[in-house]
Design an enzyme around this catalytic site. Structure first.
Site: not given
Length: 1434
Positions: A1029, A512, A1298
């Site tokens: 082509d 402290d 029918e």
């Protein structure tokens, strides 16, 4: 006076008399001030009657304001009074005159911004640009200042970060403010790598340029002298105009703002790109049910920025749509806030709404109301829970501070600060024992022996000094030169409690520094003692005083007085602490912690720790104990729910372990950071300096504190072996390694810390990349080193150490992988490994090394080495080197034998870049300022497309080098390129939009780049025309290629293992091979045309390479495209030629399947032709050869189309049983069933069953008793069916049913032998009729047709509904090129891609993306109380 007193009435007068004349003053406005003001107005010849209204006051303010500068004090007082009155009229609360004046200023500023915005929106702003790329020099001429590298760098970064999200457009707009077309092209070029986007942009620019040319035709005749030519589209795009012309146009009177026009075109293109990359409309942004409001707002504004609308419309969207599209929870809250709420208020109010915590809160509120009473009833079991009390003074539980016997703590018990008592404290929580008072942020840190007290770790801490404590404060140590002691450090994150030894007994005691004496409790000490009283918090306590007692604290001994008595905690006071050299260290490390958050709506990581071996657990425990001592991490309790796994690896070449935390999960959840540094600094960009030092910051990340609120998310656990104890939990207090925020936060902290030093010492250059610092100056070495020490001191003050170990004082300096010498640089020595076998990993490392070396060693190639890595291989797979790779590696070894150096940059000289072609798609370049002194070199070997040519690649290299130049030196070098000007011009006229090249000159370094052939733009008259082509079968991979010429020649070749695209190319190759030196070729393949028109001179495709060789040998070639299958002469013939045996052969394998199906279902020929792709002839043949089907030929039934809800019902008889048949008139679909008897009951049941399956509106029957019965009528009434009857004895009124009866009986006959019972045969026949016979309308089967009819009916009805609703919508729209929104127009029809609107009686079709559809709310829209309803579009 009476007259003027009427200016304010009742409530307004009260408000007036509350307003103070000056802030904080006592005097307030009175009626007399108004009377005075009206008199004054007369003096200024203004009408005092204006004072009575807001508008009037506004007019007066407008008159007085301009003369305030020159007016008297009286005029100013009058102005102030009127401003206050103006706000009182508006009922806006103001407290005093100053506040009213401030409000006025704010209002006027806003108004000014709006008008500026409006003028800016109307068109290009007048005058010169805002960004000032064009400046006026002293002579008054307009000169151009090119875009700064920072601008370009920002732009490149935006594109890299955002790709093409909506934010790109405002960013582009801001960065290119006022730019010339040349600047804009520079910007586009720096992101030229995004080819698809640039192509889209190029197309838009082309369209806009063509449109400009159409609207601005060229004036005939020569231009008058002194007048400028008008810009064409390509001039605006900066391709056919010079910079001088652009400046002249932009600054002439009147100006032609070419920069702004071009910018508008680019933004149009960017809009298209953005739409492609993120196609979101603001109307689609709705908040998800659990989506946090903040995320929704982010998405909303991100999209709003991309919306092309005026500010007003955007404002409206924010006000209405934002609330409207929120989820119900948020919407309720937002509506309660009212219409005027700010975005902040909305965000705050909706925080956490919809999340689990919100639900829990609502639940808790409900529970608290419901269960309060119940809890009270159980109270008798125990006498109310006792609240645990805790002492503010010593922190122990069980007593309060008033009764505490511990010494009285100074300062406030709540916050720990001195200067006030607890009752006056403003702090909210008691915080006394975490002494982090002085510094709210930061941590303790490890201090190496050389560190000084000024070192300032980032938190208050106690330091206990070892060694000879007689040194006054260990002064020698302070200089940083003395003995090398390693102090124990005690951080104050917990109470500083240590174990001490007193008289051979161990005790825990608190260090402290605020206590004078050392006081211990319950200890028996030998020797004499004196009685003494000491003052504590709870009053005085009696103690025994022992002198000359020896205490050992943290390994240090001290001798002094010890008091023994009833202290609540053992305290070591200053009398002992000073002896062991203990100091309190306050940090001066105010490194602000950067606040960090998780991504919205996310929580921290909760990943379990995986098991670890014993040695790893031991290593981690040691490392963490050490880190905890240093304050880098702290222990945490079980209240923290987060966890991240941790593991350990051995350090390179060492037995030491390294701790690694796997932060991947936390990284995903942490907010994003803006990387402060965009790249690594390059030595070629360094300027030559006389003195240089390189420093390294030690423990860089661990020197910067982590945001307190964020620490909990970094929690990790060290497990125990065999789980014998719970794991130890820690969290980080500093920036962790491996967390995504660490680099950015460290760098920004470093920048802040270096800033003051840089300001004070502008002559010193500091390059900082992470923890590497390069410091250069032109000072002589002594002064330079003194500055370096200053810098180290400066860094130390902030807690950053610069260890001597990594402090380089003498050249060569090793920095960032480079080796720096005073006048040259190179890459650090590169050793290529010699290996007998190479793994994938080895080759990856080798290529990395070679790429690194290529920045200074010219001529390095890695193409063949990279080829070895193709395909997905494991890192450890062994790869055999090909001959080419061996050769490449050997060449590279040769190059690396001779060390090569680069020089430093001299800003006064020009940059020059020279590019050479190395062949095999590889290029090399050098950037220099003086010949043979390269700043840096590099290579380019990226192939962006399969078919390319040298010119295209050369432009890519130039773009790469230009970008590099901008990044490193901030300017584009001049280029020297191996291509003739003519060659470039030819290529460039075709491709100018996609490629931009800065200033360049031709340099004759073979091999030269050339275009090998050229295609004609017009057909060649007199040359033979080849129609070509190709066709291929997908399954068999067989194909044919061929041609037919206009002179009757033809050729077809068969191919195997081919595709349609390959055959198309093969046909072109045939034509080139068989034609003369000049030829016209016509193809229907866009693919082939696209490849050849780009003039490739090399390709990955063998066939394209053959075509290129043929093209080079021709004198002239014209190539053109026609659409396929459109009946175009030669094209149609050659198509038939190559298709035979390829396209039509496919049906053969379908015949067997069709026959098989016909035997089962007797499908008609249409069904088989469509299901099995059979020619009609074949399908009819199958039917004809079936003995059951050719009896009566095909049944014909092309129905009349009737309304969708009508059915005809009839009973027919077969095999003595009754079959009830229902026919859907419109489609011919049948439902039929064998019924036990011809009764009303059976008929009613059948009708209900039918109504449950299909929408039946009307049934048409004959007048048989079963159909006219009451039961059938009841069933029809219940199901909402209208019943109609045929004409008695006229079978034609029942014609449809029918004929279906006949048809059904015929089918039953065909399948009867497949079924035992008649009822089974009936259902089989129904199935065959509904799904296996096609014909009639649309060539559908009856089943397909009924579904189609019903779906169409629903759509039509919906459309009708929509048309009536659609009248309520208004449309705001934009015309083709005008960016301003027009409207509102009336909506007539809304389709997927477009809307039809009526605008002033003119009907227009507008693309969907250029229209905003808004509900019309009528006149009340204008009112304040209007609450808008739904805004979505139906």
């Amino acid at each position: 006076m009476g007259a003027r007193a009427s200016v304010l009435s009742g409530g307004k007068l009260d408000a007036w008399e509350k307003i103070r004349l000056r802030p904080g003053g006592k005097k307030k406005y009175r009626l007399k001030h108004i009377v005075w003001a009206s008199r004054e107005l007369k003096r200024f010849a203004l009408n005092p009657g204006l004072l009575e209204t807001t508008e009037g006051c506004k007019k007066i303010i407008g008159q007085l304001q301009p003369s305030l500068q020159t007016g008297s004090e009286e005029l100013k007082s009058l102005f102030n009074t009127i401003v206050v009155l103006y706000y009182v009229h508006q009922k806006i609360e103001v407290r005093d005159t100053k506040e009213a004046l401030d409000k006025l200023q704010e209002e006027q500023d806003k108004h000014q911004q709006k008008t500026q915005q409006a003028t800016a929106d109307k068109g290009v702003s007048k005058g010169v640009s805002q960004n000032y790329p064009i400046l006026q020099n002293l002579q008054g001429q307009m000169v151009h200042q090119s875009l700064s590298p920072r601008t370009l760098n920002a732009w490149v970064k935006v594109i890299e970060e955002k790709a093409f999200s909506p934010e790109v457009i405002p960013m582009f707009s801001a960065l290119s403010e006022g730019a010339t077309p040349q600047d804009l092209n520079t910007m586009l070029n720096t992101v030229g790598g995004h080819q698809a986007a640039m192509q889209m942009l190029k197309d838009t620019i082309n369209e806009e340029a063509a449109e400009w040319d159409r609207l601005h035709p060229v004036h005939a005749g020569p231009i008058p002298p002194g007048q400028m030519r008008e810009p064409r589209g390509s001039d605006i795009a900066g391709t056919t105009s010079t910079l001088q012309e652009q400046i002249a146009w932009m600054t002439s009177n009147p100006p032609v703002p070419v920069g702004e026009i071009y910018k508008r075109w680019i933004i149009l293109g960017l809009n298209k790109i953005v739409r492609m990359y993120s196609p979101v409309s603001i109307l689609d942004i709705k908040q998800g049910p659990k989506e946090p409001f903040r995320d929704y707002v982010d998405r909303f504004f991100k999209t709003l920025r991309a919306e092309q609308a005026t500010q007003e419309v955007k404002g409206w969207m924010t006000e209405t749509l934002l609330v409207q599209n929120a989820n119900p929870d948020c919407k309720t809250i937002l509506k309660a806030l009212g219409p005027g709420a700010t975005l902040e208020e909305m965000m705050t109010a909706c925080q956490g709404v919809g999340g689990p915590s919100h639900k829990a809160r609502i639940l808790a509120e409900a529970m608290s109301k419901a269960t309060g009473a119940a809890i009270m009833m159980q109270k008798s079991n125990f006498k109310g829970q006792r609240r645990i009390v805790k002492c503010f003074n010593c922190g122990k539980e069980g007593h309060i501070a008033r009764n505490c016997r511990a010494p009285r703590k100074r300062g406030c018990w709540k916050c720990g600060q001195e200067g006030h008592q607890m009752k006056d404290c403003t702090e909210r929580q008691a915080n006394f024992f975490r002494e982090n008072v002085a510094f709210q942020q930061g941590e303790a840190r490890k201090f190496s022996s050389e560190q000084t007290r000024a070192n300032s770790p980032a938190s208050r801490e106690l330091r206990v000094r070892g060694g000879d404590s007689s040194l006054p404060e260990a002064g020698a140590e302070r200089q940083g030169t003395g003995s090398s002691l390693d102090f124990p450090q005690i951080t104050l994150w917990q109470r500083p409690v240590v174990t001490i030894k007193v008289g051979g007994q161990l005790r825990e005691a608190l260090l402290d520094t605020g206590a004078d004496d050392t006081v211990l409790e319950d200890i028996n000490l030998p020797g004499k003692w004196k009685p003494k009283m000491i003052g504590g918090i709870g009053g005085f306590i009696k103690v025994r005083q022992y002198d000359q007692v020896s205490i050992e604290i943290c390994g240090q001994k001290a001798i002094g007085t010890v008091l023994v008595g009833p202290t609540p905690v053992n305290i070591i006071g200053r009398n002992m602490l000073t002896q062991i050299g203990c100091t309190l260290n306050f940090p001066i490390s105010p490194i602000e912690t950067v606040p960090v958050k998780l991504k919205p709506g996310m929580d921290g990581p909760k990943v379990k720790q995986w098991p670890l071996t014993e040695e790893k657990i031991k290593a981690l425990t040691e490392i963490c104990t050490e880190m905890e001592k240093e304050g880098k991490i702290s222990k945490i309790g079980p209240e923290n729910p987060y966890n991240t796994p941790v593991f350990a690896i051995k350090k390179k070449d060492s037995t030491k372990w390294r701790k690694l935390v796997d932060f991947r999960e936390l990284n995903k959840r942490t907010q994003d950071f803006w990387e402060v540094q965009l790249g690594i600094p390059h030595p070629a960009g360094l300027k030559k300096k006389r003195s240089v030092t390189v420093l390294d910051v030690g423990d860089a990340y661990f020197s910067v504190p982590l945001d307190k609120e964020f620490r909990k998310y970094t929690a990790f656990t060290i497990p125990s072996i065999n789980n014998e104890t719970p794991g130890i939990r820690y969290q980080y207090n500093v920036l962790p390694q491996g967390w995504k925020g660490s680099p950015a936060i460290f760098q920004s902290s470093m920048i802040k810390i270096l800033e003051p030093f840089r300001k004070e010492n502008p002559e010193i250059v500091i390059y900082q990349y992470m923890d590497d610092l390069y410091v250069g100056s032109d000072l002589e070495i002594g002064q330079h080193r003194a500055k370096i020490e200053e810098l180290r001191e400066h860094l130390l003050r902030w807690g950053f150490t610069t260890p001597d170990k990594k402090h380089q004082k003498e050249p060569p300096f090793l920095w960032m992988g480079y080796e720096l010498h005073p006048d040259k640089w190179t890459v650090q020595a590169i050793q290529l490994p010699d290996k007998s076998s190479w793994t994938v990993n080895d080759i990856q490392k080798l290529v990395g090394k070679l790429n690194w070396a290529s920045q200074i060693y010219p001529g390095i190639r890695v193409k063949h080495l990279c080829k070895l890595l193709r395909g997905t291989k494991a890192l450890t797979d062994v790869v055999p080197l090909t001959a080419e790779a061996e050769l490449e590696l050997a060449e590279n070894r040769e190059i690396l034998k001779e060390p090569v150096h680069g020089v430093y940059y001299d800003p006064s000289k020009d940059l020059i870049a020279e590019i050479q072609k190395q062949g095999h798609d590889q290029w090399t370049y050098q950037i220099y300022q003086e010949p043979h002194k390269n700043l840096k070199t590099g290579k380019y070997a990226r192939r962006k497309s399969a078919h390319t040519n040298d010119v295209k690649q050369l432009t890519e290299v130039v773009q790469k080098v230009a970008t590099e130049g901008i990044v490193i030196w901030g300017k584009v070098p001049k280029f020297r390129l191996p291509i003739q000007k003519e060659t470039w011009e030819i290529w460039w006229t075709e491709y100018w939009q996609a490629t931009w090249i800065p200033e360049w000159e031709f340099v004759n370094t073979p091999p030269l780049v050339k275009l090998w052939y050229q295609l004609e733009t017009e057909p060649i008259i007199g040359a033979e025309t080849f129609y070509v082509d190709g066709a291929a079968n997908r399954e068999t991979k067989l194909g044919k290629a061929g041609y037919i010429t206009d002179r009757g020649r033809q050729k077809v070749v068969s191919l195997t293992e081919t595709t349609n695209q390959k055959t198309e190319l093969q046909a072109i190759q045939l034509a080139l091979q068989d034609s003369g030196s000049e030829v016209n070729i016509v193809t229907d393949s866009q693919y082939a045309l696209g490849i050849i028109q780009a003039h490739p001179d090399k390709s990955e495709s063998e066939i394209v390479n053959q075509i290129i060789e043929q093209l080079i040998q021709k004198e002239r070639v014209y190539l053109s495209w026609v659409p396929a299958h459109k009946g175009i002469g030669g094209n149609e013939q050659v198509d038939k030629l190559v298709s035979t045996g390829i396209r039509k052969v496919l049906f053969l394998d379908g015949i067997d399947k069709a026959q098989e199906e016909h035997e089962k279902y007797h499908s008609n020929w249409r069904a088989m032709a469509s299901d099995f792709n059979l020619p009609p002839v074949v399908a009819k043949e199958i039917v004809a050869s079936c003995d059951k089907c050719q009896l009566k030929g095909e049944a014909m039934h092309g129905q009349v189309d009737c309304s969708p809800g009508i059915w005809q019902l009839d009973c027919t008889h077969l095999e003595g049983k009754i079959i009830l048949v229902a026919v859907h008139v419109a489609s011919g679909y049948i439902e039929a069933e064998v019924i036990p008897a011809e009764t009303g009951q059976e008929a009613a049941y059948f009708i209900l069953k039918l109504a449950g399956r299909w929408p039946v509106k009307i049934i048409h029957t004959d007048n048989g008793s079963n159909f006219t019965s009451a039961v059938v009528k009841a069933a029809c009434w219940w199901a909402g069916i209208q019943q109609e009857f045929g004409i008695p004895y006229n079978p034609q009124s029942q014609g449809v049913v029918e004929s279906m009866n006949k048809e059904l009986k015929k089918i039953i006959g065909q399948v009867r032998d497949q079924a035992e019972h008649l009822k089974t045969a009936v259902q089989m026949a129904v199935f065959i009729h509904n799904f296996k016979r096609k014909g009639g309308i649309g060539g559908y089967s009856a089943g397909e047709r009924i579904i189609d009819i019903i779906a169409t009916d629903i759509q039509t009805k919906e459309l009708q509904k929509q048309i009536s609703k659609i009248q309520n919508f208004r449309v705001y729209f934009r015309d083709s090129r005008d960016p301003v929104w027009k409207g509102p127009a009336k909506l007539l029809w809304k389709g997927e891609g477009a809307v039809v609107i009526q605008d002033n009686n003119e009907i227009k079709v507008i693309p969907r993306r250029k229209a905003k559809i808004i509900r019309d709310y009528g006149k009340q829209m204008a009112g304040d109380d209007c609450v808008a309803g739904r805004q979505d579009e139906d």
